[in-house]
Scaffold this motif. Structure first.
Motif, PDB file in Angstrom:
ATOM      1  N   UNK A  88       0.835  -1.198   0.000  1.00 48.20           N
ATOM      2  CA  UNK A  88       0.000   0.000   0.000  1.00 48.20           C
ATOM      3  C   UNK A  88       0.872   1.251   0.000  1.00 48.20           C
ATOM      4  N   UNK A  89       2.085   1.120   0.549  1.00 47.75           N
ATOM      5  CA  UNK A  89       2.996   2.256   0.631  1.00 47.75           C
ATOM      6  C   UNK A  89       3.888   2.422  -0.577  1.00 47.75           C
ATOM      7  N   UNK A  90       4.203   1.318  -1.245  1.00 45.88           N
ATOM      8  CA  UNK A  90       5.147   1.368  -2.363  1.00 45.88           C
ATOM      9  C   UNK A  90       4.683   0.490  -3.513  1.00 45.88           C
ATOM     10  N   UNK A  91       4.715   1.011  -4.745  1.00 47.28           N
ATOM     11  CA  UNK A  91       4.454   0.136  -5.886  1.00 47.28           C
ATOM     12  C   UNK A  91       5.621  -0.850  -6.020  1.00 47.28           C
ATOM     13  N   UNK A  92       5.413  -1.991  -6.678  1.00 49.62           N
ATOM     14  CA  UNK A  92       6.474  -3.009  -6.776  1.00 49.62           C
ATOM     15  C   UNK A  92       7.814  -2.483  -7.280  1.00 49.62           C
ATOM     16  N   UNK A  95       9.495  -0.595  -4.493  1.00 45.78           N
ATOM     17  CA  UNK A  95       9.881  -1.520  -3.437  1.00 45.78           C
ATOM     18  C   UNK A  95      11.142  -2.286  -3.832  1.00 45.78           C
ATOM     19  N   UNK A  96      11.244  -2.673  -5.092  1.00 47.93           N
ATOM     20  CA  UNK A  96      12.465  -3.352  -5.564  1.00 47.93           C
ATOM     21  C   UNK A  96      13.681  -2.450  -5.342  1.00 47.93           C
ATOM     22  N   UNK A  97      13.547  -1.173  -5.696  1.00 51.14           N
ATOM     23  CA  UNK A  97      14.642  -0.225  -5.535  1.00 51.14           C
ATOM     24  C   UNK A  97      15.013  -0.072  -4.065  1.00 51.14           C
ATOM     25  N   UNK A  98      14.010   0.049  -3.196  1.00 46.89           N
ATOM     26  CA  UNK A  98      14.252   0.200  -1.753  1.00 46.89           C
ATOM     27  C   UNK A  98      15.009  -1.011  -1.216  1.00 46.89           C
ATOM     28  N   UNK A  99      14.572  -2.195  -1.584  1.00 47.76           N
ATOM     29  CA  UNK A  99      15.211  -3.423  -1.079  1.00 47.76           C
ATOM     30  C   UNK A  99      16.617  -3.575  -1.653  1.00 47.76           C
ATOM     31  N   UNK A 100      16.790  -3.343  -2.933  1.00 48.73           N
ATOM     32  CA  UNK A 100      18.112  -3.505  -3.542  1.00 48.73           C
ATOM     33  C   UNK A 100      19.109  -2.479  -3.006  1.00 48.73           C
ATOM     34  N   UNK A 101      18.635  -1.276  -2.665  1.00 48.18           N
ATOM     35  CA  UNK A 101      19.546  -0.253  -2.136  1.00 48.18           C
ATOM     36  C   UNK A 101      19.744  -0.384  -0.621  1.00 48.18           C
ATOM     37  N   UNK A 102      18.980  -1.265   0.019  1.00 48.81           N
ATOM     38  CA  UNK A 102      19.127  -1.474   1.459  1.00 48.81           C
ATOM     39  C   UNK A 102      18.555  -0.347   2.298  1.00 48.81           C
ATOM     40  N   UNK A 103      17.554   0.339   1.797  1.00 49.37           N
ATOM     41  CA  UNK A 103      16.952   1.493   2.479  1.00 49.37           C
ATOM     42  C   UNK A 103      15.934   1.033   3.533  1.00 49.37           C
ATOM     43  N   UNK A 104      16.429   0.597   4.685  1.00 45.56           N
ATOM     44  CA  UNK A 104      15.519   0.119   5.730  1.00 45.56           C
ATOM     45  C   UNK A 104      14.688   1.254   6.308  1.00 45.56           C
ATOM     46  N   UNK A 105      15.184   2.489   6.221  1.00 47.58           N
ATOM     47  CA  UNK A 105      14.430   3.645   6.717  1.00 47.58           C
ATOM     48  C   UNK A 105      13.099   3.811   5.994  1.00 47.58           C
ATOM     49  N   UNK A 107      11.343   1.406   4.623  1.00 44.44           N
ATOM     50  CA  UNK A 107      10.450   0.339   5.100  1.00 44.44           C
ATOM     51  C   UNK A 107       9.933   0.638   6.510  1.00 44.44           C
ATOM     52  N   UNK A 108      10.786   1.204   7.359  1.00 42.45           N
ATOM     53  CA  UNK A 108      10.375   1.520   8.736  1.00 42.45           C
ATOM     54  C   UNK A 108       9.312   2.616   8.778  1.00 42.45           C
ATOM     55  N   UNK A 109       9.179   3.359   7.695  1.00 43.62           N
ATOM     56  CA  UNK A 109       8.154   4.408   7.646  1.00 43.62           C
ATOM     57  C   UNK A 109       6.748   3.812   7.592  1.00 43.62           C
ATOM     58  N   UNK A 110       6.657   2.529   7.275  1.00 44.10           N
ATOM     59  CA  UNK A 110       5.363   1.833   7.239  1.00 44.10           C
ATOM     60  C   UNK A 110       4.994   1.447   8.663  1.00 44.10           C
ATOM     61  N   UNK A 111       3.788   1.788   9.081  1.00 47.04           N
ATOM     62  CA  UNK A 111       3.330   1.460  10.430  1.00 47.04           C
ATOM     63  C   UNK A 111       3.381  -0.054  10.644  1.00 47.04           C
TER      64      UNK A 111
END
Length: 183
Positions: A88-92, A95-105, A107-111
């Motif tokens: 709901x927070x990120x289109x696929x 989300x791929x970019x966030x995971x591949x870049x290691x951006x845990x911040x 992901x943590x923005x999601x309740x």
């Protein structure tokens, strides 16, 4: 297992839709961007989730979104509700970019996604998320399998329909064509 539903929305309660298809009302949880008003026709690619005490349906706009959801479910400690929150927070693609870049911040923005879970998602899914699924043949295969066809037969029928009808054919036309050829 239900893999695809096309039907009319008969009720909507938040992100839960009741979709009538073939005289049966299916309760399907969707992402907020997929919520539609009563009476509208929806086309959903469905993940059927089995737990100890229930069977739940989760609906997505594309096979790609559904496959990313399934990948998220493989992460220990992340259930279907959490996976839906992430989608709901990120289109696929994002989300791929966030995971591949290691951006845990991000992901943590999601309740409900804490630092440990965010790090676990990145650790388990980096380099493992499925590539984007092209619409067409895979959608037709999913629809045919949900109608009771074996996957190998469905894939062959879908590829044949794509070849005979051409690349501009709609998924619906290809499904009809494949079903006619199978009779």
């Amino acid at each position: 297992m239900i893999g695809y539903i096309k039907g009319r929305v008969v009720d909507a309660d938040g992100v839960n839709l009741i979709v009538e298809a073939g005289g049966v009302g299916y309760s399907v949880m969707v992402t907020p961007d997929m919520v539609r008003p009563k009476g509208e026709i929806v086309e959903l690619f469905v993940h059927t989730h089995f737990s100890q005490d229930s069977i739940s349906l989760f609906g997505f706009a594309s096979p790609d979104e559904r496959e990313v959801f399934r990948s998220l479910l493989s992460v220990q400690g992340l259930g279907p509700s959490g996976a839906m929150k992430i989608l709901s927070g990120f289109p696929p693609s994002e989300l791929r970019t966030i995971i591949e870049s290691g951006d845990s911040g991000a992901l943590r923005a999601i309740k409900g996604i804490g630092p440990k879970l965010a790090d676990r998602i990145i650790f388990f899914l980096r380099g493992k998320l499925p590539e984007r699924i092209e619409p067409g043949v895979d959608e037709v295969v999913g629809a045919l399998v949900s109608l009771g066809m074996k996957e190998s037969e469905a894939r062959s029928a879908a590829q044949s329909a794509r070849k005979e009808l051409g690349p501009g054919a709609s998924v619906e036309d290809m499904v009809r064509h494949a079903l006619r050829r199978g009779e």
